[in-house]
Design a protein around this motif. Structure first.
Motif, PDB file in Angstrom:
ATOM      1  N   LYS A 130     -80.092  56.697 -36.700  1.00  0.00           N
ATOM      2  CA  LYS A 130     -81.457  57.231 -36.780  1.00  0.00           C
ATOM      3  C   LYS A 130     -81.431  58.646 -37.340  1.00  0.00           C
ATOM      4  O   LYS A 130     -81.106  59.591 -36.621  1.00  0.00           O
ATOM      5  CB  LYS A 130     -82.092  57.278 -35.387  1.00  0.00           C
ATOM      6  N   VAL A 131     -81.706  58.797 -38.621  1.00  0.00           N
ATOM      7  CA  VAL A 131     -81.813  60.135 -39.203  1.00  0.00           C
ATOM      8  C   VAL A 131     -83.099  60.167 -40.017  1.00  0.00           C
ATOM      9  O   VAL A 131     -83.366  59.259 -40.788  1.00  0.00           O
ATOM     10  CB  VAL A 131     -80.620  60.462 -40.136  1.00  0.00           C
ATOM     11  N   LYS A 132     -83.876  61.215 -39.813  1.00  0.00           N
ATOM     12  CA  LYS A 132     -85.130  61.347 -40.566  1.00  0.00           C
ATOM     13  C   LYS A 132     -84.944  62.374 -41.676  1.00  0.00           C
ATOM     14  O   LYS A 132     -84.333  63.411 -41.478  1.00  0.00           O
ATOM     15  CB  LYS A 132     -86.251  61.816 -39.627  1.00  0.00           C
ATOM     16  N   TYR A 133     -85.451  62.069 -42.835  1.00  0.00           N
ATOM     17  CA  TYR A 133     -85.439  63.063 -43.909  1.00  0.00           C
ATOM     18  C   TYR A 133     -86.712  62.910 -44.732  1.00  0.00           C
ATOM     19  O   TYR A 133     -87.451  61.947 -44.564  1.00  0.00           O
ATOM     20  CB  TYR A 133     -84.180  62.942 -44.767  1.00  0.00           C
ATOM     21  N   LYS A 134     -86.922  63.861 -45.601  1.00  0.00           N
ATOM     22  CA  LYS A 134     -88.176  63.858 -46.363  1.00  0.00           C
ATOM     23  C   LYS A 134     -88.044  62.995 -47.603  1.00  0.00           C
ATOM     24  O   LYS A 134     -87.296  63.310 -48.519  1.00  0.00           O
ATOM     25  CB  LYS A 134     -88.550  65.286 -46.763  1.00  0.00           C
ATOM     26  N   LEU A 135     -88.773  61.891 -47.574  1.00  0.00           N
ATOM     27  CA  LEU A 135     -88.754  60.956 -48.683  1.00  0.00           C
ATOM     28  C   LEU A 135     -90.159  60.968 -49.270  1.00  0.00           C
ATOM     29  O   LEU A 135     -91.115  60.733 -48.557  1.00  0.00           O
ATOM     30  CB  LEU A 135     -88.431  59.575 -48.126  1.00  0.00           C
ATOM     31  N   CYS A 252     -87.107  62.663 -53.638  1.00  0.00           N
ATOM     32  CA  CYS A 252     -87.022  63.235 -52.293  1.00  0.00           C
ATOM     33  C   CYS A 252     -86.495  64.662 -52.378  1.00  0.00           C
ATOM     34  O   CYS A 252     -85.741  65.002 -53.287  1.00  0.00           O
ATOM     35  CB  CYS A 252     -86.141  62.393 -51.375  1.00  0.00           C
ATOM     36  N   SER A 253     -86.935  65.491 -51.417  1.00  0.00           N
ATOM     37  CA  SER A 253     -86.501  66.884 -51.433  1.00  0.00           C
ATOM     38  C   SER A 253     -85.367  67.113 -50.429  1.00  0.00           C
ATOM     39  O   SER A 253     -84.818  68.196 -50.353  1.00  0.00           O
ATOM     40  CB  SER A 253     -87.675  67.817 -51.144  1.00  0.00           C
ATOM     41  N   GLU A 254     -85.044  66.057 -49.666  1.00  0.00           N
ATOM     42  CA  GLU A 254     -83.893  66.151 -48.760  1.00  0.00           C
ATOM     43  C   GLU A 254     -83.011  64.929 -48.974  1.00  0.00           C
ATOM     44  O   GLU A 254     -83.456  63.930 -49.524  1.00  0.00           O
ATOM     45  CB  GLU A 254     -84.362  66.174 -47.302  1.00  0.00           C
ATOM     46  N   TYR A 255     -81.785  65.011 -48.524  1.00  0.00           N
ATOM     47  CA  TYR A 255     -80.898  63.852 -48.610  1.00  0.00           C
ATOM     48  C   TYR A 255     -79.934  63.888 -47.436  1.00  0.00           C
ATOM     49  O   TYR A 255     -79.843  64.889 -46.718  1.00  0.00           O
ATOM     50  CB  TYR A 255     -80.145  63.823 -49.942  1.00  0.00           C
ATOM     51  N   LYS A 262     -79.726  67.351 -45.616  1.00  0.00           N
ATOM     52  CA  LYS A 262     -79.562  68.566 -46.419  1.00  0.00           C
ATOM     53  C   LYS A 262     -80.748  68.713 -47.353  1.00  0.00           C
ATOM     54  O   LYS A 262     -81.339  67.722 -47.777  1.00  0.00           O
ATOM     55  CB  LYS A 262     -78.265  68.483 -47.217  1.00  0.00           C
ATOM     56  N   LYS A 263     -81.067  69.975 -47.655  1.00  0.00           N
ATOM     57  CA  LYS A 263     -82.212  70.246 -48.515  1.00  0.00           C
ATOM     58  C   LYS A 263     -81.738  70.406 -49.954  1.00  0.00           C
ATOM     59  O   LYS A 263     -80.698  71.007 -50.201  1.00  0.00           O
ATOM     60  CB  LYS A 263     -82.873  71.541 -48.038  1.00  0.00           C
ATOM     61  N   LYS A 264     -82.502  69.862 -50.886  1.00  0.00           N
ATOM     62  CA  LYS A 264     -82.174  70.081 -52.298  1.00  0.00           C
ATOM     63  C   LYS A 264     -82.595  71.505 -52.684  1.00  0.00           C
ATOM     64  O   LYS A 264     -83.219  72.205 -51.886  1.00  0.00           O
ATOM     65  CB  LYS A 264     -82.872  69.031 -53.157  1.00  0.00           C
ATOM     66  N   GLY A 265     -82.279  71.927 -53.892  1.00  0.00           N
ATOM     67  CA  GLY A 265     -82.558  73.309 -54.321  1.00  0.00           C
ATOM     68  C   GLY A 265     -84.031  73.686 -54.231  1.00  0.00           C
ATOM     69  O   GLY A 265     -84.909  72.832 -54.310  1.00  0.00           O
ATOM     70  N   GLU A 266     -84.270  74.982 -54.066  1.00  0.00           N
ATOM     71  CA  GLU A 266     -85.627  75.486 -53.855  1.00  0.00           C
ATOM     72  C   GLU A 266     -86.544  75.168 -55.035  1.00  0.00           C
ATOM     73  O   GLU A 266     -87.690  74.748 -54.857  1.00  0.00           O
ATOM     74  CB  GLU A 266     -85.553  76.996 -53.663  1.00  0.00           C
ATOM     75  N   ALA A 267     -86.016  75.345 -56.249  1.00  0.00           N
ATOM     76  CA  ALA A 267     -86.834  75.121 -57.446  1.00  0.00           C
ATOM     77  C   ALA A 267     -87.287  73.661 -57.509  1.00  0.00           C
ATOM     78  O   ALA A 267     -88.452  73.372 -57.779  1.00  0.00           O
ATOM     79  CB  ALA A 267     -86.040  75.488 -58.697  1.00  0.00           C
ATOM     80  N   PHE A 268     -86.367  72.762 -57.214  1.00  0.00           N
ATOM     81  CA  PHE A 268     -86.688  71.330 -57.269  1.00  0.00           C
ATOM     82  C   PHE A 268     -87.696  70.958 -56.173  1.00  0.00           C
ATOM     83  O   PHE A 268     -88.656  70.223 -56.425  1.00  0.00           O
ATOM     84  CB  PHE A 268     -85.406  70.505 -57.118  1.00  0.00           C
ATOM     85  N   CYS A 269     -87.493  71.474 -54.968  1.00  0.00           N
ATOM     86  CA  CYS A 269     -88.411  71.178 -53.862  1.00  0.00           C
ATOM     87  C   CYS A 269     -89.818  71.680 -54.191  1.00  0.00           C
ATOM     88  O   CYS A 269     -90.812  70.993 -53.932  1.00  0.00           O
ATOM     89  CB  CYS A 269     -87.927  71.818 -52.565  1.00  0.00           C
ATOM     90  N   GLY A 270     -89.883  72.857 -54.786  1.00  0.00           N
ATOM     91  CA  GLY A 270     -91.181  73.434 -55.175  1.00  0.00           C
ATOM     92  C   GLY A 270     -91.858  72.551 -56.204  1.00  0.00           C
ATOM     93  O   GLY A 270     -93.065  72.285 -56.131  1.00  0.00           O
ATOM     94  N   LEU A 271     -91.071  72.068 -57.128  1.00  0.00           N
ATOM     95  CA  LEU A 271     -91.607  71.218 -58.187  1.00  0.00           C
ATOM     96  C   LEU A 271     -92.131  69.885 -57.637  1.00  0.00           C
ATOM     97  O   LEU A 271     -93.187  69.410 -58.035  1.00  0.00           O
ATOM     98  CB  LEU A 271     -90.499  70.964 -59.200  1.00  0.00           C
ATOM     99  N   ILE A 272     -91.410  69.311 -56.694  1.00  0.00           N
ATOM    100  CA  ILE A 272     -91.857  68.053 -56.082  1.00  0.00           C
ATOM    101  C   ILE A 272     -93.193  68.272 -55.378  1.00  0.00           C
ATOM    102  O   ILE A 272     -94.115  67.466 -55.500  1.00  0.00           O
ATOM    103  CB  ILE A 272     -90.807  67.506 -55.087  1.00  0.00           C
ATOM    104  N   LYS A 273     -93.298  69.388 -54.683  1.00  0.00           N
ATOM    105  CA  LYS A 273     -94.526  69.704 -53.951  1.00  0.00           C
ATOM    106  C   LYS A 273     -95.711  69.778 -54.925  1.00  0.00           C
ATOM    107  O   LYS A 273     -96.763  69.181 -54.704  1.00  0.00           O
ATOM    108  CB  LYS A 273     -94.330  71.052 -53.238  1.00  0.00           C
ATOM    109  N   GLU A 274     -95.467  70.489 -56.001  1.00  0.00           N
ATOM    110  CA  GLU A 274     -96.488  70.660 -57.038  1.00  0.00           C
ATOM    111  C   GLU A 274     -96.862  69.300 -57.657  1.00  0.00           C
ATOM    112  O   GLU A 274     -98.033  68.988 -57.870  1.00  0.00           O
ATOM    113  CB  GLU A 274     -95.881  71.542 -58.137  1.00  0.00           C
TER     114      GLU A 274
END
Ligand SMILES: [Zn+2]
Length: 284
Positions: A130-135, A252-255, A262-274
Protein backbone atom coordinates in the motif's frame (compact mmCIF):
# COMPACT_ATOMS: atom_id res chain seq x y z
CA UNK A 1 11.80 -24.24 -28.52
CA UNK A 2 8.24 -25.35 -27.71
CA UNK A 3 6.63 -27.81 -30.14
CA UNK A 4 3.24 -28.09 -28.40
CA UNK A 5 0.88 -25.98 -26.30
CA UNK A 6 0.95 -28.47 -23.42
CA UNK A 7 0.64 -26.64 -20.11
CA UNK A 8 3.62 -26.45 -17.81
CA UNK A 9 2.41 -26.21 -14.22
CA UNK A 10 4.23 -24.60 -11.36
CA UNK A 11 3.26 -24.76 -7.70
CA UNK A 12 3.85 -21.41 -6.04
CA UNK A 13 6.19 -21.47 -3.05
CA UNK A 14 8.04 -18.46 -1.64
CA UNK A 15 11.74 -18.30 -0.85
CA UNK A 16 10.79 -18.92 2.79
CA UNK A 17 8.92 -22.08 1.77
CA UNK A 18 5.47 -20.64 2.39
CA UNK A 19 2.77 -21.96 0.06
CA UNK A 20 -0.56 -20.70 1.45
CA UNK A 21 -1.81 -17.30 0.38
CA UNK A 22 -4.59 -14.78 0.59
CA UNK A 23 -5.37 -13.44 -2.88
CA UNK A 24 -6.33 -9.97 -4.05
CA UNK A 25 -6.94 -9.93 -7.76
CA UNK A 26 -8.07 -7.13 -10.06
CA UNK A 27 -9.75 -9.11 -12.80
CA UNK A 28 -10.18 -6.44 -15.50
CA UNK A 29 -6.47 -5.58 -15.32
CA UNK A 30 -5.14 -9.07 -14.53
CA UNK A 31 -3.03 -7.78 -11.70
CA UNK A 32 -2.84 -9.50 -8.34
CA UNK A 33 -1.21 -9.58 -4.93
CA UNK A 34 -0.85 -12.60 -2.68
CA UNK A 35 -0.04 -12.56 1.03
CA UNK A 36 1.38 -15.44 3.07
CA UNK A 37 0.32 -16.49 6.58
CA UNK A 38 3.37 -14.68 7.96
CA UNK A 39 2.20 -11.48 6.25
CA UNK A 40 4.65 -11.24 3.36
CA UNK A 41 3.19 -9.96 0.10
CA UNK A 42 4.10 -10.85 -3.47
CA UNK A 43 2.86 -9.64 -6.82
CA UNK A 44 1.69 -12.19 -9.32
CA UNK A 45 4.34 -12.13 -12.09
CA UNK A 46 5.92 -8.66 -12.33
CA UNK A 47 3.15 -6.08 -12.31
CA UNK A 48 4.52 -3.74 -9.62
CA UNK A 49 3.94 -0.41 -11.38
CA UNK A 50 0.43 -1.33 -12.46
CA UNK A 51 -0.41 -2.53 -8.98
CA UNK A 52 0.48 0.85 -7.49
CA UNK A 53 -1.54 2.67 -10.14
CA UNK A 54 -4.59 0.53 -9.66
CA UNK A 55 -4.75 0.72 -5.87
CA UNK A 56 -4.60 4.51 -5.74
CA UNK A 57 -8.41 4.71 -5.73
CA UNK A 58 -9.52 1.44 -4.21
CA UNK A 59 -7.75 -1.45 -2.51
CA UNK A 60 -9.02 -4.80 -3.84
CA UNK A 61 -10.76 -7.19 -1.43
CA UNK A 62 -9.47 -10.64 -0.45
CA UNK A 63 -10.89 -13.60 -2.34
CA UNK A 64 -13.03 -15.96 -0.29
CA UNK A 65 -13.91 -19.57 -0.94
CA UNK A 66 -17.53 -20.75 -0.75
CA UNK A 67 -16.59 -22.38 2.57
CA UNK A 68 -15.57 -18.88 3.86
CA UNK A 69 -11.87 -19.77 4.10
CA UNK A 70 -9.56 -17.18 2.54
CA UNK A 71 -6.26 -19.08 2.24
CA UNK A 72 -5.32 -20.92 -0.93
CA UNK A 73 -2.53 -22.91 -2.48
CA UNK A 74 -1.59 -21.60 -5.90
CA UNK A 75 -0.60 -23.14 -9.17
CA UNK A 76 0.31 -21.24 -12.36
CA UNK A 77 -0.15 -23.01 -15.69
CA UNK A 78 2.18 -21.66 -18.39
CA UNK A 79 0.93 -21.99 -21.97
CA UNK A 80 3.79 -22.10 -24.50
CA UNK A 81 3.80 -20.20 -27.78
CA UNK A 82 4.60 -22.86 -30.37
CA UNK A 83 7.82 -22.34 -32.30
CA UNK A 84 9.31 -19.96 -29.70
CA UNK A 85 10.88 -20.19 -26.23
CA UNK A 86 8.13 -17.96 -24.85
CA UNK A 87 4.87 -18.36 -23.01
CA UNK A 88 1.77 -16.74 -24.45
CA UNK A 89 -0.36 -16.93 -21.33
CA UNK A 90 -0.39 -17.92 -17.68
CA UNK A 91 -3.47 -19.43 -16.04
CA UNK A 92 -3.85 -18.76 -12.32
CA UNK A 93 -5.43 -21.56 -10.33
CA UNK A 94 -6.22 -21.53 -6.62
CA UNK A 95 -7.05 -24.44 -4.34
CA UNK A 96 -8.79 -23.79 -1.01
CA UNK A 97 -6.68 -25.01 1.94
CA UNK A 98 -9.87 -26.11 3.77
CA UNK A 99 -12.28 -27.69 1.26
CA UNK A 100 -9.76 -28.25 -1.59
CA UNK A 101 -12.07 -26.60 -4.10
CA UNK A 102 -10.07 -25.62 -7.21
CA UNK A 103 -10.79 -22.51 -9.24
CA UNK A 104 -9.15 -20.77 -12.18
CA UNK A 105 -9.38 -17.12 -11.08
CA UNK A 106 -7.42 -15.45 -13.85
CA UNK A 107 -5.52 -15.77 -17.09
CA UNK A 108 -2.78 -13.33 -18.04
CA UNK A 109 -1.93 -12.98 -21.72
CA UNK A 110 1.66 -12.09 -22.54
CA UNK A 111 2.54 -10.19 -25.69
CA UNK A 112 6.25 -9.61 -25.16
CA UNK A 113 9.48 -11.57 -25.20
CA UNK A 114 11.52 -12.95 -23.48
CA UNK A 115 9.20 -14.51 -20.89
CA UNK A 116 11.49 -17.04 -19.23
CA UNK A 117 11.83 -14.78 -16.17
CA UNK A 118 8.06 -15.10 -15.59
CA UNK A 119 8.55 -18.83 -15.20
CA UNK A 120 11.70 -18.61 -13.07
CA UNK A 121 10.23 -15.86 -10.88
CA UNK A 122 6.45 -16.33 -10.95
CA UNK A 123 5.95 -13.95 -8.00
CA UNK A 124 7.77 -10.73 -7.05
CA UNK A 125 8.29 -9.74 -3.41
CA UNK A 126 6.47 -6.56 -2.51
CA UNK A 127 7.64 -5.10 0.77
CA UNK A 128 4.89 -2.52 0.92
CA UNK A 129 1.77 -3.17 -1.12
CA UNK A 130 0.00 0.00 0.00
CA UNK A 131 1.80 3.12 -1.22
CA UNK A 132 0.03 6.27 -2.33
CA UNK A 133 1.54 8.66 -4.83
CA UNK A 134 0.34 11.44 -7.06
CA UNK A 135 -0.94 10.07 -10.32
CA UNK A 136 -2.40 12.71 -12.60
CA UNK A 137 -3.37 10.77 -15.69
CA UNK A 138 -6.43 12.20 -17.39
CA UNK A 139 -8.82 10.92 -19.99
CA UNK A 140 -12.05 11.86 -21.68
CA UNK A 141 -13.96 12.65 -24.84
CA UNK A 142 -12.48 15.98 -25.83
CA UNK A 143 -13.58 17.73 -28.98
CA UNK A 144 -10.85 17.34 -31.59
CA UNK A 145 -9.81 21.00 -31.57
CA UNK A 146 -9.76 21.14 -27.77
CA UNK A 147 -7.44 18.16 -27.84
CA UNK A 148 -5.17 19.83 -30.41
CA UNK A 149 -4.99 22.83 -28.08
CA UNK A 150 -3.79 20.58 -25.27
CA UNK A 151 -1.17 19.13 -27.56
CA UNK A 152 0.06 22.54 -28.65
CA UNK A 153 0.25 23.62 -25.00
CA UNK A 154 2.68 20.75 -24.43
CA UNK A 155 4.48 21.24 -27.77
CA UNK A 156 5.49 24.75 -26.78
CA UNK A 157 7.05 23.63 -23.51
CA UNK A 158 8.57 20.17 -23.96
CA UNK A 159 10.56 18.08 -26.44
CA UNK A 160 8.33 15.99 -28.67
CA UNK A 161 8.89 12.37 -29.67
CA UNK A 162 6.52 9.95 -31.28
CA UNK A 163 6.18 6.34 -32.22
CA UNK A 164 4.85 6.87 -35.72
CA UNK A 165 4.16 4.84 -38.83
CA UNK A 166 6.71 5.29 -41.61
CA UNK A 167 5.66 5.40 -45.30
CA UNK A 168 6.78 1.72 -45.37
CA UNK A 169 4.13 1.08 -42.69
CA UNK A 170 6.62 0.22 -39.96
CA UNK A 171 6.62 1.65 -36.44
CA UNK A 172 9.56 3.93 -35.71
CA UNK A 173 10.47 6.50 -33.08
CA UNK A 174 11.85 9.98 -33.68
CA UNK A 175 11.90 13.55 -32.48
CA UNK A 176 9.34 15.92 -34.01
CA UNK A 177 8.94 19.68 -33.99
CA UNK A 178 5.53 21.22 -33.27
CA UNK A 179 4.66 21.71 -36.94
CA UNK A 180 5.63 18.15 -37.92
CA UNK A 181 3.59 16.82 -35.03
CA UNK A 182 0.55 18.75 -36.19
CA UNK A 183 0.91 17.19 -39.63
CA UNK A 184 1.31 13.74 -38.12
CA UNK A 185 -1.87 14.15 -36.11
CA UNK A 186 -3.79 15.50 -39.07
CA UNK A 187 -2.76 12.46 -41.11
CA UNK A 188 -4.41 10.31 -38.45
CA UNK A 189 -7.92 9.16 -39.13
CA UNK A 190 -10.57 6.55 -38.80
CA UNK A 191 -8.83 4.03 -41.07
CA UNK A 192 -5.28 5.19 -40.75
CA UNK A 193 -3.40 5.11 -37.50
CA UNK A 194 -0.42 7.38 -38.01
CA UNK A 195 1.01 7.25 -34.50
CA UNK A 196 0.94 5.08 -31.41
CA UNK A 197 2.08 7.37 -28.65
CA UNK A 198 3.45 10.87 -28.33
CA UNK A 199 5.99 11.59 -25.61
CA UNK A 200 6.53 15.09 -24.28
CA UNK A 201 9.80 15.08 -22.40
CA UNK A 202 11.89 17.49 -20.31
CA UNK A 203 15.10 15.86 -21.54
CA UNK A 204 16.18 14.41 -24.88
CA UNK A 205 14.65 10.96 -24.79
CA UNK A 206 17.90 9.40 -25.98
CA UNK A 207 19.33 10.17 -22.54
CA UNK A 208 16.60 8.13 -20.89
CA UNK A 209 17.06 5.10 -23.07
CA UNK A 210 19.32 2.23 -22.47
CA UNK A 211 19.69 -0.87 -24.55
CA UNK A 212 17.56 -2.92 -22.24
CA UNK A 213 14.56 -0.65 -22.63
CA UNK A 214 11.99 -2.94 -24.20
CA UNK A 215 8.71 -2.05 -25.85
CA UNK A 216 7.15 -2.65 -22.45
CA UNK A 217 9.68 -0.31 -20.83
CA UNK A 218 8.89 2.39 -23.36
CA UNK A 219 5.22 2.17 -22.54
CA UNK A 220 6.02 2.81 -18.88
CA UNK A 221 8.54 5.59 -19.41
CA UNK A 222 6.17 8.26 -18.08
CA UNK A 223 5.95 6.62 -14.67
CA UNK A 224 9.53 7.35 -13.59
CA UNK A 225 10.86 9.81 -16.17
CA UNK A 226 9.78 13.43 -16.60
CA UNK A 227 7.59 12.52 -19.52
CA UNK A 228 3.95 13.16 -20.39
CA UNK A 229 2.57 10.40 -22.58
CA UNK A 230 -0.30 11.00 -24.99
CA UNK A 231 -1.83 7.76 -26.21
CA UNK A 232 -3.43 7.23 -29.58
CA UNK A 233 -7.17 7.78 -29.03
CA UNK A 234 -9.62 4.92 -28.98
CA UNK A 235 -12.28 5.34 -31.59
CA UNK A 236 -15.69 4.75 -30.08
CA UNK A 237 -18.62 4.19 -32.40
CA UNK A 238 -21.70 6.28 -31.70
CA UNK A 239 -25.09 5.96 -33.33
CA UNK A 240 -25.28 5.94 -37.13
CA UNK A 241 -22.09 7.02 -38.86
CA UNK A 242 -20.79 9.08 -35.97
CA UNK A 243 -17.80 8.17 -33.86
CA UNK A 244 -15.97 9.82 -31.02
CA UNK A 245 -12.39 9.84 -29.85
CA UNK A 246 -11.58 8.73 -26.32
CA UNK A 247 -8.30 10.38 -25.37
CA UNK A 248 -5.96 9.46 -22.55
CA UNK A 249 -2.87 11.22 -21.26
CA UNK A 250 -0.55 9.64 -18.68
CA UNK A 251 1.59 11.66 -16.31
CA UNK A 252 2.60 11.84 -12.68
CA UNK A 253 4.60 14.21 -10.51
CA UNK A 254 5.66 11.49 -8.06
CA UNK A 255 6.96 7.96 -8.50
CA UNK A 256 7.81 4.98 -6.40
CA UNK A 257 11.39 3.83 -6.11
CA UNK A 258 12.40 1.09 -3.69
CA UNK A 259 9.01 1.42 -1.93
CA UNK A 260 9.53 5.15 -1.35
CA UNK A 261 7.46 7.92 -2.88
CA UNK A 262 9.79 10.38 -4.63
CA UNK A 263 9.00 13.72 -6.19
CA UNK A 264 9.99 14.54 -9.76
CA UNK A 265 11.81 17.83 -10.49
CA UNK A 266 10.23 21.13 -9.53
CA UNK A 267 10.03 22.44 -13.10
CA UNK A 268 8.23 19.32 -14.31
CA UNK A 269 5.80 19.29 -11.36
CA UNK A 270 4.99 22.95 -12.00
CA UNK A 271 4.37 22.21 -15.64
CA UNK A 272 2.02 19.31 -14.86
CA UNK A 273 0.05 21.55 -12.52
CA UNK A 274 -0.26 24.19 -15.21
CA UNK A 275 -1.20 21.59 -17.81
CA UNK A 276 -3.93 20.06 -15.67
CA UNK A 277 -5.40 23.47 -14.97
CA UNK A 278 -5.34 24.25 -18.68
CA UNK A 279 -6.94 20.92 -19.61
CA UNK A 280 -9.66 21.42 -17.00
CA UNK A 281 -10.54 24.74 -18.59
CA UNK A 282 -10.57 23.18 -22.04
CA UNK A 283 -12.96 20.38 -21.03
CA UNK A 284 -15.62 22.77 -19.77
ZN1 LIG B 1 -13.02 -23.83 0.61
Amino acid sequence: MFQTEDLISKEIVTQDYEDEFQIRYIRYENVGLITTRSGKSYLILDSIDYWYDLIQDKYPAKQKCRCKNDYFKLCFNYIPRIGTDDYKAVELVSCCTECRRQRKFGEINIDYSPTVQLFNYPITYCKQPKVKYKLQSINGYWKEDAFYDLISFLSQRLLIYSQYKTPEKKWAMKRFDAEELKQLMMADGFNHMSYLRIYFSMKPLEELFDETLSAKGLKDLWRKAEVIQVNHPLIVAGCGDTYRYFYSIDCCSEYIDAWQVKKKGEAFCGLIKEFLQYSKERTK
